[in-house]
Each structure stands twice: as structure tokens, then as C-alpha cells.
Design a protein around this motif. Structure first.
Motif, PDB file in Angstrom:
ATOM      1  N   LEU A 124       0.827  -1.201   0.000  1.00 54.98           N
ATOM      2  CA  LEU A 124       0.000   0.000   0.000  1.00 54.98           C
ATOM      3  C   LEU A 124       0.866   1.257   0.000  1.00 54.98           C
ATOM      4  CD1 LEU A 124      -3.106   0.021   0.038  1.00 54.98           C
ATOM      5  CD2 LEU A 124      -2.995   0.519   2.476  1.00 54.98           C
ATOM      6  N   LEU A 125       1.915   1.235   0.826  1.00 52.19           N
ATOM      7  CA  LEU A 125       2.789   2.410   0.910  1.00 52.19           C
ATOM      8  C   LEU A 125       3.508   2.650  -0.417  1.00 52.19           C
ATOM      9  CD1 LEU A 125       4.326   1.898   4.471  1.00 52.19           C
ATOM     10  CD2 LEU A 125       2.761   3.713   3.771  1.00 52.19           C
ATOM     11  N   ASP A 126       3.996   1.568  -1.024  1.00 56.23           N
ATOM     12  CA  ASP A 126       4.703   1.725  -2.298  1.00 56.23           C
ATOM     13  C   ASP A 126       3.750   2.230  -3.375  1.00 56.23           C
ATOM     14  OD1 ASP A 126       6.846  -1.223  -1.843  1.00 56.23           O
ATOM     15  OD2 ASP A 126       6.934   0.812  -1.036  1.00 56.23           O
ATOM     16  N   TYR A 127       2.534   1.695  -3.377  1.00 59.35           N
ATOM     17  CA  TYR A 127       1.562   2.115  -4.379  1.00 59.35           C
ATOM     18  C   TYR A 127       1.213   3.594  -4.206  1.00 59.35           C
ATOM     19  CZ  TYR A 127      -2.794   2.403  -7.018  1.00 59.35           C
ATOM     20  OH  TYR A 127      -3.780   2.783  -7.897  1.00 59.35           O
ATOM     21  N   ALA A 128       0.977   3.994  -2.962  1.00 57.75           N
ATOM     22  CA  ALA A 128       0.621   5.380  -2.697  1.00 57.75           C
ATOM     23  C   ALA A 128       1.750   6.319  -3.145  1.00 57.75           C
ATOM     24  CB  ALA A 128       0.318   5.587  -1.211  1.00 57.75           C
ATOM     25  N   GLU A 129       2.985   5.908  -2.891  1.00 58.52           N
ATOM     26  CA  GLU A 129       4.108   6.744  -3.300  1.00 58.52           C
ATOM     27  C   GLU A 129       4.188   6.827  -4.820  1.00 58.52           C
ATOM     28  OE1 GLU A 129       5.999   8.877  -2.274  1.00 58.52           O
ATOM     29  OE2 GLU A 129       7.777   8.893  -3.542  1.00 58.52           O
ATOM     30  N   SER A 130       3.966   5.713  -5.483  1.00 53.35           N
ATOM     31  CA  SER A 130       4.093   5.716  -6.943  1.00 53.35           C
ATOM     32  C   SER A 130       3.019   6.574  -7.590  1.00 53.35           C
ATOM     33  CB  SER A 130       4.016   4.287  -7.475  1.00 53.35           C
ATOM     34  OG  SER A 130       2.685   3.814  -7.393  1.00 53.35           O
ATOM     35  N   ARG A 131       1.827   6.636  -6.994  1.00 52.45           N
ATOM     36  CA  ARG A 131       0.719   7.411  -7.567  1.00 52.45           C
ATOM     37  C   ARG A 131       0.529   8.749  -6.870  1.00 52.45           C
ATOM     38  NH1 ARG A 131      -2.031   3.725 -11.111  1.00 52.45           N
ATOM     39  NH2 ARG A 131      -0.511   2.027 -11.241  1.00 52.45           N
ATOM     40  N   LYS A 132       1.397   9.039  -5.905  1.00 51.39           N
ATOM     41  CA  LYS A 132       1.259  10.270  -5.116  1.00 51.39           C
ATOM     42  C   LYS A 132      -0.152  10.371  -4.512  1.00 51.39           C
ATOM     43  CE  LYS A 132       5.414  11.769  -5.685  1.00 51.39           C
ATOM     44  NZ  LYS A 132       6.264  10.775  -4.985  1.00 51.39           N
ATOM     45  N   ALA A 133      -0.605   9.249  -4.017  1.00 50.09           N
ATOM     46  CA  ALA A 133      -1.895   9.234  -3.317  1.00 50.09           C
ATOM     47  C   ALA A 133      -1.653   9.453  -1.832  1.00 50.09           C
ATOM     48  CB  ALA A 133      -2.590   7.890  -3.533  1.00 50.09           C
ATOM     49  N   TRP A 134      -2.668   9.944  -1.142  1.00 51.08           N
ATOM     50  CA  TRP A 134      -2.587  10.120   0.309  1.00 51.08           C
ATOM     51  C   TRP A 134      -3.253   8.939   0.989  1.00 51.08           C
ATOM     52  CZ3 TRP A 134       0.597  13.813   1.595  1.00 51.08           C
ATOM     53  CH2 TRP A 134       0.769  14.916   0.738  1.00 51.08           C
ATOM     54  N   ILE A 135      -2.687   8.527   2.112  1.00 53.89           N
ATOM     55  CA  ILE A 135      -3.310   7.463   2.908  1.00 53.89           C
ATOM     56  C   ILE A 135      -3.776   8.057   4.225  1.00 53.89           C
ATOM     57  CG2 ILE A 135      -2.960   5.264   4.092  1.00 53.89           C
ATOM     58  CD1 ILE A 135      -0.796   4.586   2.098  1.00 53.89           C
ATOM     59  N   ILE A 136      -5.055   7.845   4.537  1.00 49.72           N
ATOM     60  CA  ILE A 136      -5.570   8.210   5.865  1.00 49.72           C
ATOM     61  C   ILE A 136      -5.591   6.937   6.692  1.00 49.72           C
ATOM     62  CG2 ILE A 136      -7.556   8.967   7.207  1.00 49.72           C
ATOM     63  CD1 ILE A 136      -8.393  10.723   4.938  1.00 49.72           C
ATOM     64  N   GLU A 137      -4.805   6.916   7.755  1.00 50.71           N
ATOM     65  CA  GLU A 137      -4.770   5.762   8.662  1.00 50.71           C
ATOM     66  C   GLU A 137      -5.626   6.088   9.879  1.00 50.71           C
ATOM     67  OE1 GLU A 137      -0.882   4.768  10.159  1.00 50.71           O
ATOM     68  OE2 GLU A 137      -1.635   3.048  11.292  1.00 50.71           O
ATOM     69  N   ASP A 138      -6.784   5.449   9.973  1.00 56.04           N
ATOM     70  CA  ASP A 138      -7.688   5.698  11.099  1.00 56.04           C
ATOM     71  C   ASP A 138      -7.439   4.623  12.149  1.00 56.04           C
ATOM     72  OD1 ASP A 138     -11.323   6.282  11.388  1.00 56.04           O
ATOM     73  OD2 ASP A 138      -9.716   6.225  12.867  1.00 56.04           O
ATOM     74  N   ASP A 139      -6.762   4.993  13.220  1.00 57.82           N
ATOM     75  CA  ASP A 139      -6.351   4.038  14.240  1.00 57.82           C
ATOM     76  C   ASP A 139      -7.333   4.062  15.408  1.00 57.82           C
ATOM     77  OD1 ASP A 139      -3.090   3.365  15.794  1.00 57.82           O
ATOM     78  OD2 ASP A 139      -4.808   2.085  15.315  1.00 57.82           O
ATOM     79  N   TYR A 140      -8.560   3.657  15.116  1.00 61.68           N
ATOM     80  CA  TYR A 140      -9.602   3.720  16.149  1.00 61.68           C
ATOM     81  C   TYR A 140      -9.377   2.614  17.168  1.00 61.68           C
ATOM     82  CZ  TYR A 140     -11.844  -0.554  14.615  1.00 61.68           C
ATOM     83  OH  TYR A 140     -12.109  -1.856  14.346  1.00 61.68           O
ATOM     84  N   ASP A 141      -9.800   2.840  18.385  1.00 57.05           N
ATOM     85  CA  ASP A 141      -9.787   1.803  19.428  1.00 57.05           C
ATOM     86  C   ASP A 141      -8.438   1.131  19.623  1.00 57.05           C
ATOM     87  OD1 ASP A 141     -13.171   0.462  18.963  1.00 57.05           O
ATOM     88  OD2 ASP A 141     -12.408   2.297  19.877  1.00 57.05           O
ATOM     89  N   SER A 142      -7.351   1.791  19.245  1.00 55.37           N
ATOM     90  CA  SER A 142      -6.064   1.115  19.353  1.00 55.37           C
ATOM     91  C   SER A 142      -5.715   0.814  20.808  1.00 55.37           C
ATOM     92  CB  SER A 142      -4.967   1.963  18.724  1.00 55.37           C
ATOM     93  OG  SER A 142      -4.955   3.244  19.321  1.00 55.37           O
ATOM     94  N   GLU A 143      -6.339   1.538  21.727  1.00 52.83           N
ATOM     95  CA  GLU A 143      -6.020   1.316  23.138  1.00 52.83           C
ATOM     96  C   GLU A 143      -6.566  -0.014  23.635  1.00 52.83           C
ATOM     97  OE1 GLU A 143      -7.896   3.742  22.014  1.00 52.83           O
ATOM     98  OE2 GLU A 143      -6.772   5.600  22.167  1.00 52.83           O
ATOM     99  N   PHE A 144      -7.498  -0.611  22.878  1.00 52.52           N
ATOM    100  CA  PHE A 144      -8.216  -1.755  23.442  1.00 52.52           C
ATOM    101  C   PHE A 144      -7.888  -3.094  22.822  1.00 52.52           C
ATOM    102  CE2 PHE A 144     -10.202   0.969  26.174  1.00 52.52           C
ATOM    103  CZ  PHE A 144     -10.910   1.965  25.552  1.00 52.52           C
ATOM    104  N   ARG A 145      -6.773  -3.184  22.156  1.00 55.36           N
ATOM    105  CA  ARG A 145      -6.384  -4.492  21.676  1.00 55.36           C
ATOM    106  C   ARG A 145      -5.985  -5.331  22.873  1.00 55.36           C
ATOM    107  NH1 ARG A 145      -2.762  -6.198  19.022  1.00 55.36           N
ATOM    108  NH2 ARG A 145      -3.905  -7.753  17.858  1.00 55.36           N
ATOM    109  N   PHE A 146      -6.429  -6.589  22.861  1.00 55.59           N
ATOM    110  CA  PHE A 146      -6.250  -7.395  24.072  1.00 55.59           C
ATOM    111  C   PHE A 146      -5.179  -8.460  23.959  1.00 55.59           C
ATOM    112  CE2 PHE A 146      -9.536  -5.080  25.714  1.00 55.59           C
ATOM    113  CZ  PHE A 146     -10.655  -5.124  24.923  1.00 55.59           C
TER     114      PHE A 146
END
Lengths: 500, 500
Positions: A291-313
Motif C-alpha cells: 500500500l505504501l509503495d503504491y501510494a508513493e508511486s501514484r502520489k496518493a494520500w493514505i488516511i490511517e484511522d487508528d480507532y480503538d487502538s487502546e483496546f487491543r487485548f
């Protein structure tokens, strides 16, 4: 029914305690009055007592009575005559039934869509309205009854005692600096986000963060990749910004773009790599690199929504996608809604260094952020260690509830349903086969007082994945097994009698 | 300069009291450090003391030190090294000069616009960035030093003492009912708005109210009428929603559409009929009827932005345009930012009855409103009479300041400038002839420490009206005449030496 009798009748209803144990008082009052109207005990046109007198007679805060009245008013059971009180409405809401809890389906009200634009209808029209009733298993709700309000009050007081004038002003510089520093530290340590403090913006939450990205980085008609199934609220915001949504399937490694997808170059990719929403998978290392390589090649932006990351068990904390990115293409976002309380309306967005000035400007110009007093209190809450303690307590509670729910739902395997083993934050996923009508199963659950979401609601297109999303954060630990068993029975009944 | 010496040096600077009397402490510290860097007393790379130690040594709250550091950080004079403190930056900001106050012009920073979309550049790009320094005469700022913080703290405490769970949740039903009722009552009585309480939505302020209307009622590419000159922040929001802005001139009766304008049918008309922003005229009865009839014939929507309506000083209160409308085409909006404090982020939107359900849904789906605790405190603030008292006190203060400013600016007539007699809320308008370069005059004023806005900034197109917008809410009463005299001299000097 005379006014005097209503309060007595309510007292009787409340003391009989026929309601679910954790149902808030204002909901009990609402349900009781609703029932009274349904049973004909309260006739149309009857004037309800004033909220003050009911509050006195029931020994309940006026806020509580008002909240009950508000819901009755909003749903059309009563109507307010300005200057002369509240009356039982003559025209009861369509589809009114004796069911104590609304079903998951929504009654369309076409006259209210008149005048809306196309994008308005898509955003807010009747077919898109979600019921907001919070009951056991409602996804997206957390248990803010655990929130330490006394402590929070003390921290707020500290700020209001001698407020710096800048605390009362608009937030101009991306948010209150100590809060941004605390967030930067937390993200650096626990999520391996790569940042300096000036890259952190405080927003009013996830909606506003996504909105800001869409407005500053895309133009009307640009393409956006979204996960399918995925977070519908994100979809809503991207749509209303005029973006063409391109759904990308997911598999056990997360977002799974195909060759066809790669040919549909996006301006923006919205993704939830830490645990896919709603299915919960962690995006694999290989998929992240792709995904990162693709975004760089196409100059696309990635929105990383890290919801609920506090609650991984289980397992180690997952590093962020942003931390792996060498090309400054990822905007990382999170929220305090689930750890603090939803009404706090505070989230954060970490932007690449070259976008800092524009985003701060855009944040001010388009959103006029404020509430700096609350930001200051939150900064203290974090710095003094209360945030970490609170998360720890919540995690313990939620882990317990999750275990109990998993146990009580285990028997759904008998009818071919699959309880996903994936740790998905604050909900479990029960997967069905493709031909199952999951909306019907959800409706059956609602008739038993349990609000779950059909997995198909999270999807786009013809062939949607089927199942149920079962939130466990909100239900009290002592009730989980009981409700879980009810739900298991509903699922088993629903899948046995499946219509082809 | 060693750390010990910096705090001593700051103490000396602060005690010498060389700063404007009402300059907040955090600004004095900021200015002092900035000056030290400028004079070379603080060399690049020097590590500043920790905020805690400075706070101790200066006997000043840590918040205050942090606010000073925040501004230094934000403007690039210092840089934060994570984990090891704050340092004087090696690369001082471009255009750094010995001027104690930034000028009104903005230095373009092209690298920060890289990656922005077209609409992103228009909304937040470097050419659009406004300086946020608040100084005497800055328009748009009110004197929130008068805000009763002790009382407000008490009202907030009351809510936090035993918070109803619904106070912590998202706002689902358009806002806290008692606040909506208080607003409905106030608008009915003082602004002749025609409404029932369910038509009131609580939003996060004017930006959000306009944004919601644009998203629900228009599609990308639709036309919107705006006043010219007019409120640029509204323009920004309408633009980012993809609307075609059609500027309509104003005259002494307010928004003045010509035959040509009538042929350009809008979907939305944004207007400020109670007092035109920024010029202050009241829209005449005839013009109101014209606008209402036109909107009805074209099924256009009218947004009535009734800003600062509490602060009209002369004559009877002006009835709303909405109150005259028989066809449910007007959406009426107001804000609490200027009466309470800007960071409160609360405003209201009154929608026609047939749009209530859609707008409540859209408000939740697109903006996730919250802060119900603050809404509840505000409801008490209004119901207990504090709101009315506070407005009364503010009006007295502002009326006095306005009189003093008018007096000190009277002499500008000598050079052909015209001090508009119109009551415009919290600012005065000084009108120039067309050929005057009002941006240059505003820059001259900034060099004297006075921040005013050129009237041409509020306009669109080739032939813009020229003049200055001079806010008087923020400056202390005892300083108005002094600053006013300085400004009058600047204006006279600027207009005498006008370049053709």
C-alpha cells in the motif's frame, strides 16, 4: 389520566423494576410514558405535568425528566405547545407498535427530504437515518459510566480557577501545546508514529479529521479507496465531499486491492490497518508495504484511522502504518471519544511535515476549533497518569466482557455461523454465509431488546458479506452471558429458518 | 545567555513594564524572548529553560509560559527537540524583522502548499492565511476578559457533580433541550423569529451552521449569492463546498441585487440583513420583501446570519428576515462566540419545519455534535438571567468604547475619509475613495501596533470598496482615545501621500 396519577403511575412502574438493570433512569421514564401512551392510559391531547413537578414528585433530577421528554418529543409521541406545556401528540409516529424497543429498520419520511440536494439526501435523507438507541450490544458505544467524573471535574476546575485568556479563545495553533506534546509522546511510544509535536493537530473528532483531509487534499470528483466492508461514517464524509468511492475488498491480511483496483488510481486511501473496521484483521507487513509503495508511486494520500487502538487485548501493540512510511504520504488519526466520553469531541490528526502549516490554517479557516479549556484538562489527565490508569481499567473490563460474550455465543457454530476469533476492538463479529438475510436476524434480535448491526450494512455493492456486529462495551458484565444466550438463540432460530 | 540569566532578564523586562497595559503576560514573555533573539542576546542553538523552572522563577503559571513557548514554536523562533527541550532555532522565520508586531501581509510559503488540492489551496493555502494576532482594533475579537469565569465554573460544576449519562454522549436530537428552549424563547421575543423549539439545532458555531446548510441543500456547482463586500469566512465555507459564488453589491438598504443578478438564479442566498457585514446597514423592509419573494419564486434558500444582534446600540431591535417569511425559505443562524467566549464553540440554526428531521440527521452524521455538559451550563446561564445581565454590561462597555473611538477618529474627515455613522456591531467602518490603497494604510497602522482590516479584503472582483474596519471590542476603554488618535494620524498621513 390526571397529572397526579401520572407521577404515581410512573413511581409504580419505576419501583417494579421491570427494566434492564443498567437502563438509565431517563430511559425508564421514557419507556414508561411511551407504554402508557401505547396502552391508551395516556390519551392524545393529555397535558403532561411540568418537568419541575415530575422531578419533585419522582425525586429525580430535572435533567433526567427533560432527557425523557426530549426523546418523547423528538420521536413524536408528545408535542410542545410554546408557553403552555407538553401534550400527548394526536398523530402518533408511523409504525408505532407495542414493541418496547425500536427495530433496526427506519421508517422513511419522504416529506422531510423535500428540498434536500442530492448530496444532502445521501448524507441525511430518510433512507440513511440510523437509530441512535443505545442498548446492549450496540456497536460504537463505550461504557462511559466508568468515566471518572469527579476527577475530571477537579481538573476542569483547575483550569477555570484562573483561566489564561488564551484558553477562552479559538484554538489557533493546531491545539493546546501540552496536549499535543502528550499525544506526540503517547503515539511515539505506543504506536511507533514518527512525528514531532508540531505535526499534531487537535480536531473535534474523527468526522472532522477526515473532513479536513478530504477538503484540503482532494477536489470534487477525485477517487477515494475505501474498505469493503468498512466504516460507513467515513464513507458518508468522503461522499459529501464529492469523492468517487472505490470499494476495495478485504481478506485476512486486511485491505486487499486487486489488479483492477490498482488501475483505479485514487487521490485518497482510507484504511484501518491496526484492526480492520469492522472485521478486525490486522494488516500484514507485506500488505502495508504494498500500500505504501503504491501510494508513493501514484502520489496518493493514505488516511490511517487508528480507532480503538487502546483496546487491543492480545499480543503486542501493533505499529502504525505511518511509522513504516518513508515518503510522508500517511496522515494518522485517532480519537478520545471511546476512552474519555463521546461528547468530549476531541481527536487528533498527525500530518506530514510539509502539510503542517496548511492544515493548521485549514483547521482554523474551516472548523474554528476551540474548547481549549477541555484540552488543557485532558493534558493534565494524561500527564498525571490518569489516562493510562483509565485505559487499563477499561481494558480489563472489556476483556472480561468479551470472554463472556464469546463463551455465550459459541453455540452459533451449530447452525453454520462463525464467531470470528479476531480481536476487533469493542465488538465481536459473527459471520454468516452469503445467502443469509442478516438484516432479518438483526431485526429479530431487536425484538428481543438487543440492538446489533447487520454486517451487510457496512458493505457496498451487490455481494456483501453477511453477519452481525455485536458490541460488548456497553452491556454490564453481569448481564453479558444472559443477553449473549438470548442472542445465540436468536441467531440459531434465524439461521435454521433461513429463506433462500 | 545561560538559563539562569534568561529568567532574570525576563523578570527585568517584565518589571520595566514597557508593554501595552492590557497585553497578557504570555504575550509579554513571548515578546521579550523574541526581542532577545532579535538582539542576539539569545543565540541560535541556545537551550531555553524548562517551562516548569521558568514558571517557578517568574512566579507565573506554567500555562502562561507554555502559551508563550507555543507562539515562539509556532512561528519558528524556537524548535522543540523531543525529549531534550526547546532551543532557539537556527533558521529564523523568513522576513524576521525588529518590528514588535507582525504586519498585515503574509509571507508566502510555497512548499507548504505542495500536495494541496485546488479547493485546499483556496481554503488554506499561503495566500489565504490570516494573521491571528489580537491587538487593539482587531475586528472579530470581543472582550472576553469581561466573561464571568467564576460564575461559569460554578454552573459547569453543577453539571459535573452528578452527570446524567446522556450529558456525556453525542448530542443526538439537535442539542440539549433546555438550551434549545431558552434560545427559542429569546429569539421569539427579541428577534421576532417564528419557531417552535424543535426547529432549533445547536451547532459548533457559524462555520458549522453554514457548512451544514451548504451540504444538505446544495450540490457541487450550484450558485450562491453573497454580499459584496461580505463575510469572507462564509465565502470560504461556501467555496470549499464547491459552490459558484455570485457577488451581489450592497447599498444603503443592504444587499442590492440588480436585474443582472436576478437572472443568475441561486440555490442559496447568504445575507446579513440585521446589519450588513461589514458595512452595517439594516436591510430595508422593501428589500426584505423583494428578497423573500424572489427566493420563493426560484425556490432558493436564504441563510440569515444574525451575528452580533445583541450589540445594536441605537433604536429598536430589528426583526428578523425569517419572521417575515411566509414560505419557509429562510434558515436563521446565530452564535454565542461573541457574548460568551470564542472557544465555547456553540451556535444555533433555526430550520424550516419540513427540514427538521433531515437537518438533525445531517448534523449527527456529518458533525457528531457533543459538549452537552457545556450546553447544559449555558442553558442555566440563560435561564438564571446571567446571559441578559452579561449582554447588558457588554453593551454598556462597547457603547462607551464606540463613542470614544468615533470621537478620536472624527478628524479623518479632513483628508476625505468618511467615518460611517452606521451602527455595525463591534467595529467602525472608515470609508475611503476608490483610488486609495487601503491595504497600504492598514500596513502603516500595523507598524504602529494597531491591527485593522482593509475593507477591500472583504470584497470580490475588480472594483472593491476601500476603507478600514476598526474593531473596538477588544481595546480597553482607557486606551481607546490614545490608540484612536494614533490611527487617525496614520489615516491622515496615508491619505495625504496617496499613490495614484
Amino acid at each position: 389520566m390526571k397529572q397526579l396519577v401520572l407521577s404515581e403511575w410512573l413511581l409504580t412502574q419505576l419501583s417494579q423494576n421491570k427494566f434492564p438493570k443498567r437502563m438509565p433512569t431517563h430511559r425508564r421514564i421514557y419507556e414508561a410514558i411511551r407504554q402508557a401512551i401505547s396502552d391508551g392510559v395516556l390519551a392524545s391531547g393529555t397535558r403532561l405535568p411540568s418537568t419541575r413537578s415530575l422531578s419533585d414528585e419522582l425525586s429525580v433530577s430535572r435533567n433526567t425528566i427533560l432527557a425523557a421528554f426530549e426523546q418523547l418529543l423528538d420521536e413524536g409521541y408528545v408535542a410542545a405547545q410554546t408557553g403552555s406545556g407538553t401534550y400527548v401528540a394526536y398523530n402518533q409516529p408511523d409504525g408505532f407498535s407495542k414493541k418496547p424497543i425500536s427495530t433496526a429498520t427506519i421508517e422513511p419520511k419522504p416529506q422531510d427530504d423535500a428540498g434536500l440536494s442530492r448530496r444532502g439526501k445521501a448524507a441525511a435523507g430518510s433512507l440513511n437515518r440510523q437509530s441512535h438507541e443505545v442498548q446492549p450490544f450496540t456497536p460504537g458505544e463505550d461504557d462511559y459510566s466508568q468515566f471518572p467524573t469527579m476527577l475530571w471535574r477537579r481538573l476542569l476546575n483547575r483550569q477555570w480557577r484562573a483561566p489564561d485568556p488564551s484558553l477562552l479563545d479559538y484554538g489557533h495553533a493546531g491545539g493546546y501545546l501540552p496536549l499535543r506534546m502528550a499525544i506526540a509522546e503517547y503515539l511515539r511510544v505506543s504506536r511507533a508514529v514518527n512525528l514531532t509535536v508540531d505535526q499534531v493537530l487537535i480536531t473535534a473528532g474523527t468526522q472532522q479529521s477526515i473532513d479536513l483531509c478530504a477538503r484540503l487534499l482532494t477536489d470534487h470528483g477525485d477517487r477515494a479507496w475505501i474498505e469493503n466492508p468498512g466504516y460507513w461514517a467515513a464513507r458518508r464524509v468522503l461522499e459529501v465531499n464529492g469523492l468517487q468511492l472505490h470499494p476495495v475488498s478485504v481478506d485476512n491480511e486486511g485491505m486487499a486491492p486487486s489488479t483492477k483496483d490498482f488501475r483505479a488510481t485514487p487521490k485518497l486511501i482510507y484504511t484501518t490497518p491496526s484492526h480492520q473496521y469492522p472485521k478486525g484483521m490486522v494488516m500484514s507487513y507485506g500488505r502495508r508495504r504494498l500500500l505504501l509503495d503504491y501510494a508513493e508511486s501514484r502520489k496518493a494520500w493514505i488516511i490511517e484511522d487508528d480507532y480503538d487502538s487502546e483496546f487491543r487485548f492480545e499480543g503486542r501493540p501493533i505499529s502504525s502504518l505511518q511509522g513504516m512510511d518513508q515518503n510522508a504520504r500517511v496522515l494518522y488519526m485517532g480519537t478520545f471519544s471511546k476512552v474519555m466520553y463521546p461528547g468530549i469531541r476531541l481527536g487528533y490528526l498527525v500530518v506530514p511535515p510539509n502539510l503542517v502549516t496548511s492544515f493548521k490554517s485549514g483547521l482554523y479557516e474551516l472548523q474554528r476549533p476551540g474548547q481549549v479549556v477541555i484540552q488543557a484538562a485532558l493534558a493534565d489527565f494524561i500527564e498525571e497518569g490518569h489516562f493510562a490508569n483509565h485505559i487499563r481499567r477499561l481494558r480489563q473490563t472489556y476483556a472480561e466482557r468479551r470472554k463472556l460474550l464469546q463463551k455465550s455465543l459459541a453455540t452459533v457454530a451449530e447452525v453454520g455461523a462463525r464467531l470470528s476469533p479476531v480481536d476487533s476492538g469493542l465488538h465481536l463479529v459473527v459471520e454468516f454465509d452469503q445467502e443469509v438475510d442478516d438484516v432479518r436476524v438483526a431485526t429479530m434480535a431487536a425484538e428481543h431488546g438487543l440492538r446489533v448491526n447487520p454486517l451487510s450494512n457496512y458493505g457496498i455493492g451487490e455481494k456483501r458479506e453477511k453477519g452481525l456486529i455485536v458490541g460488548y462495551a456497553y452491556a454490564a458484565t453481569e448481564n453479558i452471558s444472559k443477553y449473549g444466550n438470548v442472542l445465540a438463540n436468536v441467531i440459531k432460530a434465524g439461521l435454521k429458518n433461513r429463506t433462500p
